[in-house]
Structure formats: C-alpha cells, structure tokens
Design a protein around this motif. Structure first.
Motif, PDB file in Angstrom:
ATOM      1  N   LEU A  31       6.328  -2.815  -5.510  1.00 45.62           N
ATOM      2  CA  LEU A  31       5.414  -2.811  -4.389  1.00 45.62           C
ATOM      3  C   LEU A  31       4.002  -2.577  -4.912  1.00 45.62           C
ATOM      4  O   LEU A  31       3.753  -1.617  -5.635  1.00 45.62           O
ATOM      5  N   ALA A  32       3.090  -3.479  -4.579  1.00 41.13           N
ATOM      6  CA  ALA A  32       1.719  -3.285  -5.058  1.00 41.13           C
ATOM      7  C   ALA A  32       1.016  -2.298  -4.131  1.00 41.13           C
ATOM      8  O   ALA A  32       1.118  -2.395  -2.905  1.00 41.13           O
ATOM      9  N   ALA A  33       0.347  -1.345  -4.721  1.00 42.45           N
ATOM     10  CA  ALA A  33      -0.392  -0.367  -3.904  1.00 42.45           C
ATOM     11  C   ALA A  33      -1.682  -1.019  -3.428  1.00 42.45           C
ATOM     12  O   ALA A  33      -2.422  -1.601  -4.227  1.00 42.45           O
ATOM     13  N   PRO A  34      -1.964  -0.945  -2.130  1.00 51.04           N
ATOM     14  CA  PRO A  34      -3.219  -1.508  -1.641  1.00 51.04           C
ATOM     15  C   PRO A  34      -4.395  -0.677  -2.152  1.00 51.04           C
ATOM     16  O   PRO A  34      -4.241   0.506  -2.472  1.00 51.04           O
ATOM     17  N   VAL A  35      -5.527  -1.314  -2.256  1.00 49.83           N
ATOM     18  CA  VAL A  35      -6.734  -0.571  -2.643  1.00 49.83           C
ATOM     19  C   VAL A  35      -7.218   0.162  -1.400  1.00 49.83           C
ATOM     20  O   VAL A  35      -7.379  -0.424  -0.334  1.00 49.83           O
ATOM     21  N   VAL A  36      -7.333   1.459  -1.507  1.00 47.83           N
ATOM     22  CA  VAL A  36      -7.801   2.262  -0.366  1.00 47.83           C
ATOM     23  C   VAL A  36      -9.102   2.943  -0.790  1.00 47.83           C
ATOM     24  O   VAL A  36      -9.134   3.680  -1.783  1.00 47.83           O
ATOM     25  N   ASP A  37     -10.167   2.625  -0.029  1.00 50.98           N
ATOM     26  CA  ASP A  37     -11.458   3.156  -0.451  1.00 50.98           C
ATOM     27  C   ASP A  37     -11.401   4.678  -0.553  1.00 50.98           C
ATOM     28  O   ASP A  37     -10.669   5.328   0.158  1.00 50.98           O
ATOM     29  N   ASP A  38     -12.123   5.202  -1.455  1.00 51.59           N
ATOM     30  CA  ASP A  38     -12.334   6.615  -1.812  1.00 51.59           C
ATOM     31  C   ASP A  38     -11.053   7.293  -2.295  1.00 51.59           C
ATOM     32  O   ASP A  38     -11.021   8.506  -2.469  1.00 51.59           O
ATOM     33  N   ILE A  39      -9.962   6.511  -2.497  1.00 51.33           N
ATOM     34  CA  ILE A  39      -8.802   7.102  -3.174  1.00 51.33           C
ATOM     35  C   ILE A  39      -8.892   6.668  -4.634  1.00 51.33           C
ATOM     36  O   ILE A  39      -8.943   5.473  -4.925  1.00 51.33           O
ATOM     37  N   GLY A  40      -8.935   7.650  -5.550  1.00 52.25           N
ATOM     38  CA  GLY A  40      -9.174   7.312  -6.950  1.00 52.25           C
ATOM     39  C   GLY A  40      -8.129   6.404  -7.526  1.00 52.25           C
ATOM     40  O   GLY A  40      -8.379   5.265  -7.920  1.00 52.25           O
ATOM     41  N   HIS A  41      -6.874   6.852  -7.492  1.00 53.60           N
ATOM     42  CA  HIS A  41      -5.842   6.096  -8.196  1.00 53.60           C
ATOM     43  C   HIS A  41      -4.511   6.291  -7.473  1.00 53.60           C
ATOM     44  O   HIS A  41      -4.195   7.390  -7.017  1.00 53.60           O
ATOM     45  N   VAL A  42      -3.777   5.190  -7.338  1.00 56.44           N
ATOM     46  CA  VAL A  42      -2.424   5.279  -6.764  1.00 56.44           C
ATOM     47  C   VAL A  42      -1.429   4.970  -7.877  1.00 56.44           C
ATOM     48  O   VAL A  42      -1.436   3.873  -8.447  1.00 56.44           O
ATOM     49  N   ASP A  43      -0.627   5.940  -8.199  1.00 54.15           N
ATOM     50  CA  ASP A  43       0.357   5.844  -9.285  1.00 54.15           C
ATOM     51  C   ASP A  43       1.686   5.418  -8.661  1.00 54.15           C
ATOM     52  O   ASP A  43       2.274   6.165  -7.882  1.00 54.15           O
ATOM     53  N   VAL A  44       2.145   4.163  -8.953  1.00 53.36           N
ATOM     54  CA  VAL A  44       3.347   3.620  -8.305  1.00 53.36           C
ATOM     55  C   VAL A  44       4.576   3.907  -9.173  1.00 53.36           C
ATOM     56  O   VAL A  44       4.591   3.580 -10.362  1.00 53.36           O
ATOM     57  N   ARG A  45       5.599   4.520  -8.581  1.00 50.65           N
ATOM     58  CA  ARG A  45       6.836   4.844  -9.306  1.00 50.65           C
ATOM     59  C   ARG A  45       8.032   4.324  -8.509  1.00 50.65           C
ATOM     60  O   ARG A  45       8.151   4.624  -7.328  1.00 50.65           O
ATOM     61  N   SER A  46       8.904   3.580  -9.165  1.00 54.36           N
ATOM     62  CA  SER A  46      10.086   3.059  -8.485  1.00 54.36           C
ATOM     63  C   SER A  46      11.226   4.070  -8.572  1.00 54.36           C
ATOM     64  O   SER A  46      11.584   4.517  -9.659  1.00 54.36           O
ATOM     65  N   VAL A  47      11.805   4.448  -7.440  1.00 53.44           N
ATOM     66  CA  VAL A  47      12.935   5.395  -7.419  1.00 53.44           C
ATOM     67  C   VAL A  47      14.249   4.641  -7.260  1.00 53.44           C
ATOM     68  O   VAL A  47      15.222   4.898  -7.950  1.00 53.44           O
ATOM     69  N   THR A  48      14.302   3.684  -6.337  1.00 54.68           N
ATOM     70  CA  THR A  48      15.492   2.852  -6.154  1.00 54.68           C
ATOM     71  C   THR A  48      15.082   1.558  -5.461  1.00 54.68           C
ATOM     72  O   THR A  48      13.904   1.391  -5.102  1.00 54.68           O
ATOM     73  N   HIS A  49      16.020   0.637  -5.358  1.00 54.19           N
ATOM     74  CA  HIS A  49      15.721  -0.655  -4.708  1.00 54.19           C
ATOM     75  C   HIS A  49      16.785  -0.925  -3.661  1.00 54.19           C
ATOM     76  O   HIS A  49      17.684  -1.742  -3.868  1.00 54.19           O
ATOM     77  N   ARG A  50      16.750  -0.217  -2.559  1.00 49.61           N
ATOM     78  CA  ARG A  50      17.801  -0.371  -1.565  1.00 49.61           C
ATOM     79  C   ARG A  50      17.238  -0.555  -0.170  1.00 49.61           C
ATOM     80  O   ARG A  50      16.202   0.041   0.174  1.00 49.61           O
ATOM     81  N   ASN A  51      17.960  -1.331   0.630  1.00 48.01           N
ATOM     82  CA  ASN A  51      17.687  -1.227   2.055  1.00 48.01           C
ATOM     83  C   ASN A  51      18.164   0.148   2.499  1.00 48.01           C
ATOM     84  O   ASN A  51      19.197   0.648   2.011  1.00 48.01           O
ATOM     85  N   SER A  52      17.463   0.751   3.413  1.00 48.37           N
ATOM     86  CA  SER A  52      17.775   2.158   3.705  1.00 48.37           C
ATOM     87  C   SER A  52      19.107   2.324   4.428  1.00 48.37           C
ATOM     88  O   SER A  52      19.708   3.383   4.404  1.00 48.37           O
ATOM     89  N   PHE A  53      19.624   1.226   5.074  1.00 47.14           N
ATOM     90  CA  PHE A  53      20.934   1.356   5.721  1.00 47.14           C
ATOM     91  C   PHE A  53      22.042   1.532   4.683  1.00 47.14           C
ATOM     92  O   PHE A  53      23.179   1.832   5.029  1.00 47.14           O
ATOM     93  N   ASP A  54      21.692   1.316   3.401  1.00 51.58           N
ATOM     94  CA  ASP A  54      22.691   1.405   2.326  1.00 51.58           C
ATOM     95  C   ASP A  54      22.457   2.619   1.424  1.00 51.58           C
ATOM     96  O   ASP A  54      23.028   2.721   0.330  1.00 51.58           O
ATOM     97  N   MET A  55      21.618   3.541   1.867  1.00 47.72           N
ATOM     98  CA  MET A  55      21.315   4.721   1.045  1.00 47.72           C
ATOM     99  C   MET A  55      22.536   5.662   0.961  1.00 47.72           C
ATOM    100  O   MET A  55      23.361   5.717   1.882  1.00 47.72           O
ATOM    101  N   THR A  56      22.609   6.428  -0.114  1.00 53.81           N
ATOM    102  CA  THR A  56      23.636   7.461  -0.252  1.00 53.81           C
ATOM    103  C   THR A  56      22.946   8.832  -0.259  1.00 53.81           C
ATOM    104  O   THR A  56      21.727   8.929  -0.404  1.00 53.81           O
TER     105      THR A  56
END
Ligand SMILES: NC(=O)C[C@H](N)C(=O)O
Length: 341
Positions: A31-56
C-alpha cells in the motif's frame, strides 16, 4: 517533522482484481502511503495480506504487537493500521483493550478497491495519517477513521455493507460535532463518541489467545439450548450469546445458559440489535434471567467486539477465575445500563 508508521494488513483497500475474477489481496501488494502535508515521513510496514473476514486470533495479536513495536520508537507520533472493514472493529477492540500509550493507533480501510473510479481508500488513509499525527488525538486511545468520521475504537461497529460512512457507535451519541467533539479537533473531520472514558488497559495477549475457543450462539424464534450444550461439551473456553433487543433469549436457551454457568463457563451476552444499550429487564428468558443465571451483559459494543473481549479475558486467566475476572473487567469496560426500557 513527526513520523507516522503505517501497518498494512490487506483488505479491500489493498485488493486487486484477480485473473480468475473477483478481488483478492495480492501478497505482493504494498500500500503506497499518500503524501500528507506537514507529516514528515510515513514508514510503511507489511504485517499480513488478508481480507479481514479471514483473519485469525494470531493475525490480530500480531497486528497489536506490530503497533507496540512501532510505538517503541519515541519519534513516532502515531500508528495507522490499514485493515479490511469486515472485522476492522474486532482488531480495533483488541487494540483498545490493551492500549497503554498516549499516542494513538488509528484503524482505517476502504469500501472500494483501489481500481474503482472513485476509491475511498486514499482519502481514508490520508485522514487517518493526519489524525495519527494530530496533537488533539493524544490520550484518546485507539481510534477508527472512516468516511470523514473519527470514532473511538471501543464501541464502534460496521453498520453498513457498502456505505462509505460504514462505521457508527453502538451507544447513542450526542449530536455529531463538526471539526471535533470536546476532545478532538481535526479540521474537516466529524467526531462521534467523544469525550470518552478509558478504563485501565488489560495485559497484552499472549500466544494462548491464538487458541481460545469462544463460539457464538445466537437467539432467534424457536431457539433451543442444544447448540449451547454442544459447544460447552466440546470444551469452549467461553461463549458469547447474541440475544435480541436489550439482551434477551428464548426460555430454553436461558436454561442452557444456567447449565453452562453452573459448570463455571464464562458467558457474555450481546445483542443482534445494532445500536443501544443492553439491560436486564425481562424474565422468561430475558436479560434479567440471564444475569440471575450468572451471564454478563457486555453492553456498548457489538457482538464482534464483545467476543474479542471474552477471548482476551479468558486467555489471561485460568479456568476457575475466568468468570469472576470477566465480571470485574466488564464492570469497567461495558457500562451497565441501569435497566430502564
Ligand atoms: N471493505 C473491505 O475491506 C471488505 C473486505 N472484504 C475485508 O477485508 O473485510
């Protein structure tokens, strides 16, 4: 400049049209982080790749652990979790129950995929990042940002299958305040459910939480106690009863609740009805019988959040102390309606 960590977990916000038709979360999706003015940096980290109806249980425990890891860096202003909407409230509930940091964890998602002509994900994500970094969001606990609304995570429910403003509060709220309630003022966003009271957090889940068996038994016209008797015999750690209205069930199901509690099983009660409090008013299977039988009304949250509450409490206690601990924690987290219809 303030730094925000974005945890990606899948969901429609990160879904793509699959070659065989239908949508799915591409494992390569980042997922690309949108540029949000006055926010310095958005650090994107992937935790899982699931539809939430399939979460455990393990998935949502790992999401909370990733949020805690992100908040261990003092330069992080807040955390955003991009999540499927179907069970977004359940992950948000687990985070709300254990959150012990003044900085917010903000959960968001999308009802439309990125390839839709007018996707809602980018806007929700940008709003969530702004809220995560906003000074007025400090000390409010985990939040849900969706469709230009900001809501406390605990007590919020997905109320519509497709609406872009899908999330509401279970308990009726004062009129929405544009630009923020008394405690939250992020320009352009509507705040629902503030000010809020935040009880002391519960301990974070351990891997025991991953294996908690907390089945759901729903009351309906003609419901008997057979299903509840079966799940109790199968070794459930706790059971959520989803009643009707103020938290009522049929007489046969109320008798089965009595049998289950007599065996020391923690029984929580929620309602099929979307909004409003629970109250122990009625006999002949009503909530008054359930409370007298030892069941606990989990008012103010939807069945999904009530079940996560039950699973966390059960995972943190041994069999003999679960029922008493459930009552103790519910007295803090599930404001009990005084009982007036
Ligand atoms: N709008 C959504 O995100 C729905 C999606 N199927 C989910 O992961 O829950």
């Amino acid at each position: 400049m303030r730094r925000v960590v974005l945890l990606t977990t899948g969901g429609t916000i990160a879904s793509r049209l699959l070659p065989q038709g239908g949508y799915g979360v591409a494992t390569s999706s980042s997922l690309a982080a949108p540029v949000v003015d006055d926010i310095g940096h958005v650090d994107v980290r992937s935790v899982t790749h699931r539809n939430s109806f399939d979460m455990t249980h393990r998935d949502i425990r790992q999401i909370t652990e990733s949020a805690a890891d992100a908040l261990s860096s003092p330069d992080v202003a807040g955390v955003v979790v991009a999540h499927g909407t179907d069970t977004l409230a359940e992950t948000a509930a687990l985070q709300a129950l254990i959150h012990a940091d003044r900085r917010p964890v903000v959960v968001t998602g999308a009802q439309r995929p990125p390839d839709h002509a007018e996707p809602d994900g980018p806007r929700n994500l940008a709003d969530a990042i702004r809220v995560a970094a906003h000074p007025s969001a400090q000390g409010l606990g985990p939040l849900v940002v969706f469709g230009k609304r900001v809501l406390p995570a605990w007590g919020t429910t997905k109320a519509h299958t497709a609406s872009l403003s899908a999330f509401l509060r279970v308990l009726d709220e004062p009129a929405a305040s544009h630009g923020g309630g008394r405690d939250l003022s992020v320009p352009g966003l509507v705040s629902l459910g503030f000010p809020i009271r935040r009880p002391d957090p519960l301990p974070a889940p351990t891997p025991v939480f991953d294996h908690m068996s907390v089945p759901v038994v729903t009351s309906h016209v003609g419901a008997d106690g057979q299903l509840l008797d079966l799940v109790v015999a199968a070794g459930a750690d706790a059971v959520l009863i989803v009643g009707t209205g103020l938290g009522n069930v049929t007489t046969p199901l109320a008798r089965a609740v009595e049998r289950a509690v007599a065996r020391g099983l923690p029984i929580g009660v929620s309602s099929r009805t979307l909004q409003g409090p629970l109250a122990p008013i009625y006999r002949n299977g009503g909530g008054r019988d359930l409370v007298d039988a030892g069941a606990v009304l989990l008012t103010g949250v939807d069945p999904g959040q009530a079940r996560i509450f039950l699973a966390l409490v059960a995972s943190l206690n041994d069999h003999d102390s679960r029922l008493s601990e459930l009552r103790r924690y519910a007295s803090r987290w599930c404001a009990q309606d005084p009982g007036s219809p």
